[in-house]
Design a protein around this motif. Structure first.
Motif, PDB file in Angstrom:
ATOM      1  N   LYS A 143      22.041 -29.943  37.011  1.00 28.33           N
ATOM      2  CA  LYS A 143      22.917 -31.086  37.289  1.00 28.33           C
ATOM      3  C   LYS A 143      23.410 -31.093  38.729  1.00 28.33           C
ATOM      4  O   LYS A 143      23.480 -32.153  39.364  1.00 28.33           O
ATOM      5  CB  LYS A 143      24.104 -31.096  36.319  1.00 28.33           C
ATOM      6  CG  LYS A 143      23.726 -31.266  34.853  1.00 28.33           C
ATOM      7  CD  LYS A 143      24.987 -31.356  33.996  1.00 28.33           C
ATOM      8  CE  LYS A 143      24.676 -31.424  32.513  1.00 28.33           C
ATOM      9  NZ  LYS A 143      24.184 -30.133  31.993  1.00 28.33           N
ATOM     10  N   ARG A 144      23.777 -29.936  39.256  1.00 28.39           N
ATOM     11  CA  ARG A 144      24.304 -29.903  40.629  1.00 28.39           C
ATOM     12  C   ARG A 144      23.241 -30.331  41.646  1.00 28.39           C
ATOM     13  O   ARG A 144      23.531 -31.071  42.587  1.00 28.39           O
ATOM     14  CB  ARG A 144      24.823 -28.508  40.966  1.00 28.39           C
ATOM     15  CG  ARG A 144      26.041 -28.129  40.159  1.00 28.39           C
ATOM     16  CD  ARG A 144      26.719 -26.869  40.662  1.00 28.39           C
ATOM     17  NE  ARG A 144      27.620 -26.355  39.636  1.00 28.39           N
ATOM     18  CZ  ARG A 144      28.822 -26.875  39.368  1.00 28.39           C
ATOM     19  NH1 ARG A 144      29.256 -27.903  40.071  1.00 28.39           N
ATOM     20  NH2 ARG A 144      29.569 -26.360  38.417  1.00 28.39           N
ATOM     21  N   SER A 145      22.029 -29.876  41.436  1.00 26.41           N
ATOM     22  CA  SER A 145      20.943 -30.283  42.324  1.00 26.41           C
ATOM     23  C   SER A 145      20.670 -31.774  42.195  1.00 26.41           C
ATOM     24  O   SER A 145      20.484 -32.484  43.197  1.00 26.41           O
ATOM     25  CB  SER A 145      19.679 -29.481  41.988  1.00 26.41           C
ATOM     26  OG  SER A 145      18.567 -29.991  42.708  1.00 26.41           O
ATOM     27  N   LEU A 146      20.667 -32.282  40.957  1.00 32.42           N
ATOM     28  CA  LEU A 146      20.357 -33.691  40.734  1.00 32.42           C
ATOM     29  C   LEU A 146      21.387 -34.605  41.383  1.00 32.42           C
ATOM     30  O   LEU A 146      21.029 -35.559  42.092  1.00 32.42           O
ATOM     31  CB  LEU A 146      20.280 -33.981  39.232  1.00 32.42           C
ATOM     32  CG  LEU A 146      20.069 -35.458  38.843  1.00 32.42           C
ATOM     33  CD1 LEU A 146      18.784 -36.009  39.450  1.00 32.42           C
ATOM     34  CD2 LEU A 146      20.068 -35.621  37.327  1.00 32.42           C
ATOM     35  N   VAL A 147      22.671 -34.321  41.168  1.00 32.05           N
ATOM     36  CA  VAL A 147      23.686 -35.214  41.725  1.00 32.05           C
ATOM     37  C   VAL A 147      23.644 -35.201  43.250  1.00 32.05           C
ATOM     38  O   VAL A 147      23.834 -36.236  43.902  1.00 32.05           O
ATOM     39  CB  VAL A 147      25.094 -34.879  41.179  1.00 32.05           C
ATOM     40  CG1 VAL A 147      25.588 -33.538  41.672  1.00 32.05           C
ATOM     41  CG2 VAL A 147      26.084 -35.968  41.552  1.00 32.05           C
ATOM     42  N   GLN A 148      23.343 -34.048  43.849  1.00 36.62           N
ATOM     43  CA  GLN A 148      23.228 -33.985  45.303  1.00 36.62           C
ATOM     44  C   GLN A 148      22.039 -34.813  45.784  1.00 36.62           C
ATOM     45  O   GLN A 148      22.131 -35.534  46.785  1.00 36.62           O
ATOM     46  CB  GLN A 148      23.085 -32.538  45.764  1.00 36.62           C
ATOM     47  CG  GLN A 148      23.118 -32.386  47.284  1.00 36.62           C
ATOM     48  CD  GLN A 148      24.427 -32.882  47.884  1.00 36.62           C
ATOM     49  OE1 GLN A 148      25.504 -32.412  47.526  1.00 36.62           O
ATOM     50  NE2 GLN A 148      24.337 -33.862  48.792  1.00 36.62           N
ATOM     51  N   ARG A 149      20.925 -34.737  45.067  1.00 42.92           N
ATOM     52  CA  ARG A 149      19.741 -35.518  45.440  1.00 42.92           C
ATOM     53  C   ARG A 149      19.999 -37.020  45.291  1.00 42.92           C
ATOM     54  O   ARG A 149      19.542 -37.825  46.118  1.00 42.92           O
ATOM     55  CB  ARG A 149      18.541 -35.100  44.596  1.00 42.92           C
ATOM     56  CG  ARG A 149      18.064 -33.671  44.879  1.00 42.92           C
ATOM     57  CD  ARG A 149      16.896 -33.285  43.993  1.00 42.92           C
ATOM     58  NE  ARG A 149      15.730 -34.118  44.303  1.00 42.92           N
ATOM     59  CZ  ARG A 149      14.976 -34.728  43.398  1.00 42.92           C
ATOM     60  NH1 ARG A 149      15.244 -34.592  42.099  1.00 42.92           N
ATOM     61  NH2 ARG A 149      13.946 -35.459  43.769  1.00 42.92           N
ATOM     62  N   LEU A 150      20.732 -37.407  44.245  1.00 44.44           N
ATOM     63  CA  LEU A 150      21.068 -38.824  44.073  1.00 44.44           C
ATOM     64  C   LEU A 150      21.931 -39.314  45.236  1.00 44.44           C
ATOM     65  O   LEU A 150      21.691 -40.388  45.801  1.00 44.44           O
ATOM     66  CB  LEU A 150      21.800 -39.047  42.748  1.00 44.44           C
ATOM     67  CG  LEU A 150      21.024 -38.770  41.457  1.00 44.44           C
ATOM     68  CD1 LEU A 150      21.912 -38.991  40.239  1.00 44.44           C
ATOM     69  CD2 LEU A 150      19.776 -39.636  41.364  1.00 44.44           C
ATOM     70  N   CYS A 151      22.937 -38.518  45.603  1.00 42.10           N
ATOM     71  CA  CYS A 151      23.821 -38.902  46.711  1.00 42.10           C
ATOM     72  C   CYS A 151      23.048 -38.979  48.025  1.00 42.10           C
ATOM     73  O   CYS A 151      23.259 -39.900  48.836  1.00 42.10           O
ATOM     74  CB  CYS A 151      24.977 -37.910  46.827  1.00 42.10           C
ATOM     75  SG  CYS A 151      26.167 -38.008  45.477  1.00 42.10           S
TER      76      CYS A 151
END
Length: 294
Positions: A240-248
């Motif tokens: 989740k932490r990687s995904l939200v950073q990639r989305l941002c």
């Protein structure tokens, strides 16, 4: 005597109005101000879709913002026979109404779950009314495809939907077992469940380039991503932490808010949701205002 209730009573007082000619096209507004936060819910949602909406309406009133909760053709059980395109058209009608009938000075879009896809799709449309959007908040932008891939029937049903679309039956209904909650067309099922379907915007297996292609235009306005670190609709294998950073990053550097242990609707973290949303509206919404009407 009334029987005891297990849930607190959720009540709001405000104005119910029609913004379009269809029977579903009504909206509920709390607060009587020239700036509006528009809440767009997810699949099966309608009015008062999340527990943070009642306290949010009061907090926004204190800042001289109204909260608008529209019903779309896709609300409640209508999502299966609708589309992101239809939602965007109706959202445009709503914003047009607020501008022309209520002298709106700009709106902030707040999406929950699949409502995040609506916002991304709408902002890509680049209509005249979309220029009145000061900022956007995506709360729980998660992948419908990745969640549905965990269900046993999904793979076969994607194949069926693809074959129906090839046979020019995209608007025909899928079998009941494809989506027991509501009737769903082959097009909408494929859009939600298939790789790179129209609704596939937040999946962890999309490349950085694919995410940029789908989300990059959101860099034109201030954006906030609120991600629940305990979201039950995100498969356990997803970082989740990687995904939200990639989305941002794909959105050109959107503001990131990670809510520890928060569930999908943030019903267990209402105060944290409230603080994040109101702080962002107060801080960023004035920066995004580019008056297209004068």
């Amino acid at each position: 005597m009334r029987p005891p209730t297990s849930q607190p009573t959720l009540r709001l007082s405000g104005i119910l109005f029609k913004y379009g000619t269809k029977s579903a096209q009504v909206a509920f507004r709390t607060g009587d101000f020239k700036q509006q936060v528009i809440f767009i819910g997810g699949l099966t949602d309608g009015l008062l879709a999340t527990e943070y909406l009642q306290p949010l309406s009061m907090a926004l009133e204190a800042e001289k913002w109204s909260l608008v909760q529209p019903l779309l053709s896709s609300s409640y059980s209508g999502y299966g026979t609708s589309s992101l395109k239809q939602d965007a058209l109706e959202l445009d009608q709503l914003i047009s109404y607020l501008i022309n009938k209520e002298d709106s000075e700009g709106v902030v879009l707040l999406g929950h779950s699949t409502g995040c896809q609506d916002i991304v799709h709408y902002m890509r449309s680049n209509t005249a009314c979309s220029k009145a959007v000061r900022a956007a908040i995506l709360q729980a932008p998660v992948s419908d495809r990745e969640y549905r891939a965990t269900l046993p029937e999904t793979a076969d049903m994607i194949d069926l939907a693809a074959s129906m679309i090839k046979e020019d039956k995209a608007m025909d209904l899928m079998p009941r077992e494809a989506n027991p909650d509501a009737p769903i067309t082959a097009y909408r099922y494929y859009s939600l469940c298939a790789y790179m379907g129209d609704d596939d915007m937040f999946s962890s297996d999309l490349s950085d380039d694919q995410l940029r292609q789908r989300l990059g235009h959101m860099s034109n306005i201030p954006c906030q991503v609120i991600f629940s670190m305990g979201d039950e609709y995100v498969p356990t294998y997803v970082d989740k932490r990687s995904l939200v950073q990639r989305l941002c990053n794909a959105m050109g550097g959107a503001e990131k808010v990670e809510i520890e242990w928060g569930n999908h609707s943030l019903s267990n973290r209402v105060q944290e949701a409230l603080e994040a949303i109101v702080d962002f509206v107060k801080r960023e919404a004035p920066k995004g205002w580019d008056d297209p009407w004068h």
